[in-house]
Design a protein around this motif. Structure first.
Motif, PDB file in Angstrom:
ATOM      1  N   UNK A   1       3.603  -7.635  -4.548  1.00  0.00           N
ATOM      2  CA  UNK A   1       3.035  -6.396  -4.709  1.00  0.00           C
ATOM      3  C   UNK A   1       3.504  -5.382  -3.551  1.00  0.00           C
ATOM      4  N   UNK A   2       4.005  -5.909  -2.397  1.00  0.00           N
ATOM      5  CA  UNK A   2       4.155  -4.747  -1.093  1.00  0.00           C
ATOM      6  C   UNK A   2       5.447  -5.488  -0.454  1.00  0.00           C
ATOM      7  N   UNK A   3       5.887  -4.383   0.013  1.00  0.00           N
ATOM      8  CA  UNK A   3       7.194  -4.379   1.002  1.00  0.00           C
ATOM      9  C   UNK A   3       6.724  -5.116   2.260  1.00  0.00           C
ATOM     10  N   UNK A   4       7.560  -6.373   2.444  1.00  0.00           N
ATOM     11  CA  UNK A   4       7.229  -7.002   3.756  1.00  0.00           C
ATOM     12  C   UNK A   4       7.157  -6.284   5.122  1.00  0.00           C
TER      13      UNK A   4
ATOM     14  N   UNK B   1       4.432  -1.566  -4.301  1.00  0.00           N
ATOM     15  CA  UNK B   1       5.556  -1.469  -5.338  1.00  0.00           C
ATOM     16  C   UNK B   1       4.876  -1.021  -6.642  1.00  0.00           C
ATOM     17  N   UNK B   2       3.304  -0.774  -6.781  1.00  0.00           N
ATOM     18  CA  UNK B   2       2.704  -0.428  -7.986  1.00  0.00           C
ATOM     19  C   UNK B   2       2.398   0.956  -7.878  1.00  0.00           C
ATOM     20  N   UNK B   3       1.710   1.087  -6.609  1.00  0.00           N
ATOM     21  CA  UNK B   3       1.145   2.699  -6.396  1.00  0.00           C
ATOM     22  C   UNK B   3       2.171   3.813  -6.063  1.00  0.00           C
TER      23      UNK B   3
ATOM     24  N   UNK C   1      12.718   1.195  -5.821  1.00  0.00           N
ATOM     25  CA  UNK C   1      13.540  -0.032  -5.944  1.00  0.00           C
ATOM     26  C   UNK C   1      13.386  -0.876  -4.856  1.00  0.00           C
ATOM     27  N   UNK C   2      13.371  -2.043  -5.173  1.00  0.00           N
ATOM     28  CA  UNK C   2      13.052  -3.057  -3.898  1.00  0.00           C
ATOM     29  C   UNK C   2      14.106  -4.541  -4.239  1.00  0.00           C
ATOM     30  N   UNK C   3      14.057  -5.376  -3.293  1.00  0.00           N
ATOM     31  CA  UNK C   3      15.027  -6.466  -3.285  1.00  0.00           C
ATOM     32  C   UNK C   3      14.082  -7.759  -3.195  1.00  0.00           C
ATOM     33  N   UNK C   4      14.191  -8.530  -3.818  1.00  0.00           N
ATOM     34  CA  UNK C   4      13.534  -9.936  -3.853  1.00  0.00           C
ATOM     35  C   UNK C   4      14.617 -10.957  -3.454  1.00  0.00           C
ATOM     36  N   UNK C   5      14.285 -11.812  -2.250  1.00  0.00           N
ATOM     37  CA  UNK C   5      15.076 -12.996  -1.929  1.00  0.00           C
ATOM     38  C   UNK C   5      14.363 -14.156  -1.849  1.00  0.00           C
TER      39      UNK C   5
ATOM     40  N   UNK D   1      11.660  -6.652   0.035  1.00  0.00           N
ATOM     41  CA  UNK D   1      11.900  -5.503   0.824  1.00  0.00           C
ATOM     42  C   UNK D   1      12.194  -4.353   0.206  1.00  0.00           C
ATOM     43  N   UNK D   2      11.557  -3.078   0.369  1.00  0.00           N
ATOM     44  CA  UNK D   2      11.725  -1.981  -0.558  1.00  0.00           C
ATOM     45  C   UNK D   2      13.355  -1.287  -0.187  1.00  0.00           C
TER      46      UNK D   2
END
Length: 200
Positions: free
Chosen positions: A40-43, A49-51, A55-59, A73-74
């Motif tokens: 839901x949020x950038x670390x 990521x909703x409001x 684009x963001x990266x998931x690892x 991380x956005x």
């Protein structure tokens, strides 16, 4: 003339992407292990990521098929992080990936063959092109926008062995930044030659 709001380009890009037909929801493979739901949020900056969709990266890092570290991380924070990499490291990483990955062919193949299941794309190491070994460890990554997978960029997996190869070419400055990053956000002691997460 009215000025554009900060980071408007990234938000506009996300909105344009969401207008494409049949968006693919973020697969469960890339949900947070801790919450059993989508990130839901950038670390780093805690941007929602909703409001404020960007684009963001998931690892996610695995050892023996268990998640040991994960992050989202956005794109804005990722850009800032890349500025901490030395110029030499950036050039060497670009060359390293270019030697091992035909990026255009991979993207074309994904566009033609992807049918909603990401597993075929995260079952082999992107660099070594061999099946990932759960016992040895590996990490998977995907790019998303809002609540959907960004299908312009194929999800991928990289084995720990390939990560070791990548770390060998990085400068002390870049290794130091990565070690500081993992210690700050995950409590991993500095001095590790191979951070489990490589947020690039």
């Amino acid at each position: 003339m009215r000025s554009r709001r900060p980071n408007a380009g990234l938000v506009d890009e996300e909105q344009e992407y969401l207008q494409t037909p049949e968006p693919v929801p973020v697969p469960e493979r890339f949900w947070s292990f801790e919450t059993d739901g989508p990130f839901e949020r950038c670390l780093v900056c805690h941007r929602s990521f909703r409001d404020e969709p960007v684009p963001y990266l998931i690892e996610k890092a695995y050892e023996r098929d268990e998640v040991v570290l994960e992050l989202a991380v956005c794109a804005i924070c990722q850009t800032e992080m890349m500025r901490e990499f030395s110029e030499a490291s950036l050039k060497l990483m670009q060359h390293f990936i270019g030697e091992h990955v035909d990026v255009e062919a991979q993207m074309r193949q994904f566009s033609e063959q992807f049918a909603g299941d990401v597993e075929p794309w995260v079952s082999k190491c992107l660099i070594r092109r061999s099946p990932v070994d759960p016992k040895a460890g590996y990490r998977v990554a995907a790019r998303c926008v809002g609540e959907v997978l960004d299908t312009r960029f194929p999800p991928n997996a990289i084995s720990v062995a390939a990560l070791e190869d990548m770390m060998k070419i990085l400068s002390p400055q870049t290794k130091g930044f990565l070690n500081d990053f993992t210690e700050k956000y995950f409590g991993v002691p500095t001095g590790n030659d191979v951070p489990t997460i490589l947020p690039v």
